[in-house]
Design a protein around this motif. Structure first.
Motif, PDB file in Angstrom:
ATOM      1  N   TRP A   1      -6.930  -5.694   7.447  1.00 15.19           N
ATOM      2  CA  TRP A   1      -7.234  -6.001   6.054  1.00 15.19           C
ATOM      3  C   TRP A   1      -8.718  -6.118   5.827  1.00 15.19           C
ATOM      4  O   TRP A   1      -9.361  -6.752   6.652  1.00 15.19           O
ATOM      5  CB  TRP A   1      -6.537  -7.323   5.677  1.00 15.19           C
ATOM      6  CG  TRP A   1      -6.777  -7.749   4.270  1.00 15.19           C
ATOM      7  CD1 TRP A   1      -7.835  -8.459   3.790  1.00 15.19           C
ATOM      8  CD2 TRP A   1      -5.921  -7.490   3.137  1.00 15.19           C
ATOM      9  NE1 TRP A   1      -7.704  -8.655   2.439  1.00 15.19           N
ATOM     10  CE2 TRP A   1      -6.550  -8.068   2.013  1.00 15.19           C
ATOM     11  CE3 TRP A   1      -4.704  -6.816   2.979  1.00 15.19           C
ATOM     12  CZ2 TRP A   1      -5.983  -8.002   0.743  1.00 15.19           C
ATOM     13  CZ3 TRP A   1      -4.148  -6.754   1.716  1.00 15.19           C
ATOM     14  CH2 TRP A   1      -4.795  -7.349   0.618  1.00 15.19           C
ATOM     15  N   PRO A   2      -9.315  -5.632   4.739  1.00 10.38           N
ATOM     16  CA  PRO A   2      -8.658  -4.925   3.632  1.00 10.38           C
ATOM     17  C   PRO A   2      -8.647  -3.409   3.810  1.00 10.38           C
ATOM     18  O   PRO A   2      -8.352  -2.689   2.864  1.00 10.38           O
ATOM     19  CB  PRO A   2      -9.554  -5.297   2.444  1.00 10.38           C
ATOM     20  CG  PRO A   2     -10.938  -5.337   3.034  1.00 10.38           C
ATOM     21  CD  PRO A   2     -10.759  -5.838   4.461  1.00 10.38           C
ATOM     22  N   ASP A   3      -8.979  -2.924   5.013  1.00 11.13           N
ATOM     23  CA  ASP A   3      -8.999  -1.471   5.203  1.00 11.13           C
ATOM     24  C   ASP A   3      -7.579  -0.906   5.153  1.00 11.13           C
ATOM     25  O   ASP A   3      -6.616  -1.620   5.388  1.00 11.13           O
ATOM     26  CB  ASP A   3      -9.631  -1.139   6.557  1.00 11.13           C
ATOM     27  CG  ASP A   3     -11.131  -1.340   6.563  1.00 11.13           C
ATOM     28  OD1 ASP A   3     -11.755  -1.140   5.505  1.00 11.13           O
ATOM     29  OD2 ASP A   3     -11.673  -1.719   7.612  1.00 11.13           O
ATOM     30  N   PRO A   4      -7.456   0.404   4.889  1.00 16.55           N
ATOM     31  CA  PRO A   4      -6.139   1.050   5.002  1.00 16.55           C
ATOM     32  C   PRO A   4      -5.689   1.024   6.462  1.00 16.55           C
ATOM     33  O   PRO A   4      -6.521   0.886   7.369  1.00 16.55           O
ATOM     34  CB  PRO A   4      -6.407   2.490   4.546  1.00 16.55           C
ATOM     35  CG  PRO A   4      -7.751   2.482   3.893  1.00 16.55           C
ATOM     36  CD  PRO A   4      -8.518   1.355   4.500  1.00 16.55           C
TER      37      PRO A   4
ATOM     38  N   ASN B   1       0.872  -1.179   0.000  1.00 16.21           N
ATOM     39  CA  ASN B   1       0.000   0.000   0.000  1.00 16.21           C
ATOM     40  C   ASN B   1       0.902   1.221   0.000  1.00 16.21           C
ATOM     41  O   ASN B   1       1.745   1.382   0.902  1.00 16.21           O
ATOM     42  CB  ASN B   1      -0.888   0.037   1.247  1.00 16.21           C
ATOM     43  CG  ASN B   1      -2.068  -0.932   1.213  1.00 16.21           C
ATOM     44  OD1 ASN B   1      -2.864  -0.968   2.142  1.00 16.21           O
ATOM     45  ND2 ASN B   1      -2.207  -1.733   0.153  1.00 16.21           N
ATOM     46  N   VAL B   2       0.727   2.088  -0.986  1.00 16.67           N
ATOM     47  CA  VAL B   2       1.554   3.292  -1.140  1.00 16.67           C
ATOM     48  C   VAL B   2       0.624   4.500  -1.079  1.00 16.67           C
ATOM     49  O   VAL B   2      -0.386   4.530  -1.799  1.00 16.67           O
ATOM     50  CB  VAL B   2       2.302   3.268  -2.488  1.00 16.67           C
ATOM     51  CG1 VAL B   2       3.016   4.592  -2.738  1.00 16.67           C
ATOM     52  CG2 VAL B   2       3.296   2.099  -2.525  1.00 16.67           C
ATOM     53  N   ALA B   3       0.944   5.469  -0.231  1.00 20.89           N
ATOM     54  CA  ALA B   3       0.034   6.607  -0.123  1.00 20.89           C
ATOM     55  C   ALA B   3       0.724   7.869   0.349  1.00 20.89           C
ATOM     56  O   ALA B   3       1.583   7.834   1.226  1.00 20.89           O
ATOM     57  CB  ALA B   3      -1.110   6.282   0.839  1.00 20.89           C
TER      58      ALA B   3
ATOM     59  N   VAL C   1      -3.341  10.863  -2.280  1.00 23.69           N
ATOM     60  CA  VAL C   1      -2.938  10.037  -3.425  1.00 23.69           C
ATOM     61  C   VAL C   1      -2.571   8.659  -2.896  1.00 23.69           C
ATOM     62  O   VAL C   1      -1.786   8.553  -1.944  1.00 23.69           O
ATOM     63  CB  VAL C   1      -1.727  10.671  -4.138  1.00 23.69           C
ATOM     64  CG1 VAL C   1      -1.180   9.729  -5.205  1.00 23.69           C
ATOM     65  CG2 VAL C   1      -2.106  12.018  -4.742  1.00 23.69           C
TER      66      VAL C   1
ATOM     67  N   LEU D   1      -0.835  11.047   1.945  1.00 21.23           N
ATOM     68  CA  LEU D   1      -2.102  11.551   2.479  1.00 21.23           C
ATOM     69  C   LEU D   1      -1.856  12.937   3.079  1.00 21.23           C
ATOM     70  O   LEU D   1      -2.116  13.942   2.445  1.00 21.23           O
ATOM     71  CB  LEU D   1      -2.677  10.563   3.496  1.00 21.23           C
ATOM     72  CG  LEU D   1      -2.869   9.123   2.953  1.00 21.23           C
ATOM     73  CD1 LEU D   1      -3.299   8.164   4.048  1.00 21.23           C
ATOM     74  CD2 LEU D   1      -3.863   9.093   1.805  1.00 21.23           C
ATOM     75  N   GLY D   2      -1.374  12.983   4.326  1.00 22.03           N
ATOM     76  CA  GLY D   2      -1.006  14.275   4.899  1.00 22.03           C
ATOM     77  C   GLY D   2      -2.157  15.011   5.561  1.00 22.03           C
ATOM     78  O   GLY D   2      -2.070  16.215   5.793  1.00 22.03           O
ATOM     79  N   ASN D   3      -3.251  14.317   5.880  1.00 17.49           N
ATOM     80  CA  ASN D   3      -4.369  14.999   6.542  1.00 17.49           C
ATOM     81  C   ASN D   3      -4.018  15.335   7.989  1.00 17.49           C
ATOM     82  O   ASN D   3      -4.493  16.329   8.526  1.00 17.49           O
ATOM     83  CB  ASN D   3      -5.623  14.122   6.510  1.00 17.49           C
ATOM     84  CG  ASN D   3      -6.023  13.735   5.100  1.00 17.49           C
ATOM     85  OD1 ASN D   3      -5.558  14.340   4.134  1.00 17.49           O
ATOM     86  ND2 ASN D   3      -6.859  12.725   4.963  1.00 17.49           N
TER      87      ASN D   3
ATOM     88  N   TRP E   1      -4.238   3.519   8.159  1.00 21.15           N
ATOM     89  CA  TRP E   1      -4.228   4.805   8.854  1.00 21.15           C
ATOM     90  C   TRP E   1      -5.500   4.987   9.670  1.00 21.15           C
ATOM     91  O   TRP E   1      -6.606   4.821   9.146  1.00 21.15           O
ATOM     92  CB  TRP E   1      -4.054   5.953   7.858  1.00 21.15           C
ATOM     93  CG  TRP E   1      -2.850   5.710   7.014  1.00 21.15           C
ATOM     94  CD1 TRP E   1      -1.552   5.982   7.348  1.00 21.15           C
ATOM     95  CD2 TRP E   1      -2.822   5.073   5.725  1.00 21.15           C
ATOM     96  NE1 TRP E   1      -0.728   5.549   6.346  1.00 21.15           N
ATOM     97  CE2 TRP E   1      -1.467   5.003   5.347  1.00 21.15           C
ATOM     98  CE3 TRP E   1      -3.799   4.556   4.874  1.00 21.15           C
ATOM     99  CZ2 TRP E   1      -1.065   4.431   4.138  1.00 21.15           C
ATOM    100  CZ3 TRP E   1      -3.412   3.988   3.672  1.00 21.15           C
ATOM    101  CH2 TRP E   1      -2.054   3.938   3.315  1.00 21.15           C
ATOM    102  N   GLY E   2      -5.298   5.311  10.945  1.00 21.96           N
ATOM    103  CA  GLY E   2      -6.452   5.554  11.811  1.00 21.96           C
ATOM    104  C   GLY E   2      -7.171   4.293  12.258  1.00 21.96           C
ATOM    105  O   GLY E   2      -8.304   4.365  12.740  1.00 21.96           O
ATOM    106  N   ARG E   3      -6.520   3.129  12.081  1.00 20.18           N
ATOM    107  CA  ARG E   3      -7.160   1.871  12.508  1.00 20.18           C
ATOM    108  C   ARG E   3      -6.274   1.190  13.542  1.00 20.18           C
ATOM    109  O   ARG E   3      -5.087   0.976  13.287  1.00 20.18           O
ATOM    110  CB  ARG E   3      -7.308   0.905  11.322  1.00 20.18           C
ATOM    111  CG  ARG E   3      -8.022   1.485  10.147  1.00 20.18           C
ATOM    112  CD  ARG E   3      -9.511   1.205  10.185  1.00 20.18           C
ATOM    113  NE  ARG E   3     -10.152   1.897   9.060  1.00 20.18           N
ATOM    114  CZ  ARG E   3     -11.369   1.638   8.621  1.00 20.18           C
ATOM    115  NH1 ARG E   3     -12.090   0.703   9.177  1.00 20.18           N
ATOM    116  NH2 ARG E   3     -11.878   2.327   7.626  1.00 20.18           N
TER     117      ARG E   3
ATOM    118  N   ARG F   1       1.116  -5.333   3.365  1.00 22.74           N
ATOM    119  CA  ARG F   1      -0.164  -5.842   3.884  1.00 22.74           C
ATOM    120  C   ARG F   1      -0.315  -7.325   3.599  1.00 22.74           C
ATOM    121  O   ARG F   1       0.151  -7.826   2.569  1.00 22.74           O
ATOM    122  CB  ARG F   1      -1.329  -5.071   3.222  1.00 22.74           C
ATOM    123  CG  ARG F   1      -1.271  -3.557   3.395  1.00 22.74           C
ATOM    124  CD  ARG F   1      -1.337  -3.163   4.871  1.00 22.74           C
ATOM    125  NE  ARG F   1      -2.526  -3.765   5.494  1.00 22.74           N
ATOM    126  CZ  ARG F   1      -3.753  -3.251   5.433  1.00 22.74           C
ATOM    127  NH1 ARG F   1      -3.957  -2.107   4.793  1.00 22.74           N
ATOM    128  NH2 ARG F   1      -4.782  -3.856   6.022  1.00 22.74           N
TER     129      ARG F   1
ATOM    130  N   ALA G   1      -2.075   4.234  -3.919  1.00 23.37           N
ATOM    131  CA  ALA G   1      -2.175   2.970  -4.655  1.00 23.37           C
ATOM    132  C   ALA G   1      -2.300   1.892  -3.589  1.00 23.37           C
ATOM    133  O   ALA G   1      -1.309   1.573  -2.926  1.00 23.37           O
ATOM    134  CB  ALA G   1      -0.935   2.760  -5.517  1.00 23.37           C
TER     135      ALA G   1
END
Lengths: 138, 138
Positions: free
Chosen positions: A110-113, A85-87, B86, A89-91, A115-117, A103, B88
């Motif tokens: 899985w399969p959620d991202p 998983n490549v991202a 952004v 974000l920066g929020n 971040w924040g989990r 992953r 993937a």
């Protein structure tokens, strides 16, 4: 002219791993996932478009290099990954950075991202040292 | 030799928007966020490393182009964005694709990532048509 510095938010959850041609590279201190963070050493950048075209190409290639290391970290731990998983974000922390996370279909979110989990599970010192050694070789 | 086809999973939640030099471009059919999906037309690719270096450079530049369009979509809707996201990922649909999503501090899931949070809100037909027209210009 502003100097590049790493946002202090990164130092709370990750450790310095390497300096590559473009990026300051950190190991996320989370034994749940093999996970690198690439921070281009470009002061003030928060979006990919703030990098030059040349730096963007370098960032892409350093992302590929990080992916190979994430795979190697996972294999060394006996838990080869199913997907990268490549991202960018920066929020939460705006400074431009790219997450490269390994992953598995049987990982805890899985399969959620990622971040924040769930909550980070810090490495034990020996495992952290082994990971940093392996990144040094990559 | 395998031919490129778009995974049917994409057709459920998004609409074709454009063909760029490398990518098949789709508009996510979700009025909550300005959101494009770039699918490199490379049969069998699931990871960035499956693209040639040249295609990776093109993908980076098409990602920048998509980001500018996402900003324009947001401004046309009177809701300029605070951050691009952004990513993937590919945990649900493995075919290599890049999400380019516009985020606002007051959006419904900020600061969490959009994937797997809340439910899509389909565009009304006029808004969808306006978005597709704008992408055509971008």
């Amino acid at each position: 002219m502003a100097l590049f510095t790493v946002d202090p938010a990164f130092t709370a959850g990750s450790v310095f791993a390497a300096d590559w041609p473009l990026c300051h590279v950190r190991l996320q201190d989370d034994a749940r996932f093999p996970w690198l963070i690439l921070i281009p050493r470009v002061a003030g950048a928060t979006e990919l478009e703030h990098l030059s075209v040349s730096d963007r190409t370098t960032l892409m290639e350093e992302t590929i290099r990080a992916g190979a290391i994430v795979r190697a970290l996972a294999e060394a731990a006996g838990r080869p990954i199913d997907k990268l998983n490549v991202a960018a974000l920066g929020n939460v922390t705006a400074q431009l950075h790219v997450h490269v996370v390994g992953r598995r279909r049987d990982d805890s979110v899985w399969p959620d991202p990622v971040w924040g989990r769930g909550s980070a599970l810090a490495f034990d010192p020996a495992a952290r040292a082994r990971a940093l050694d392996l990144i040094d070789l990559g």
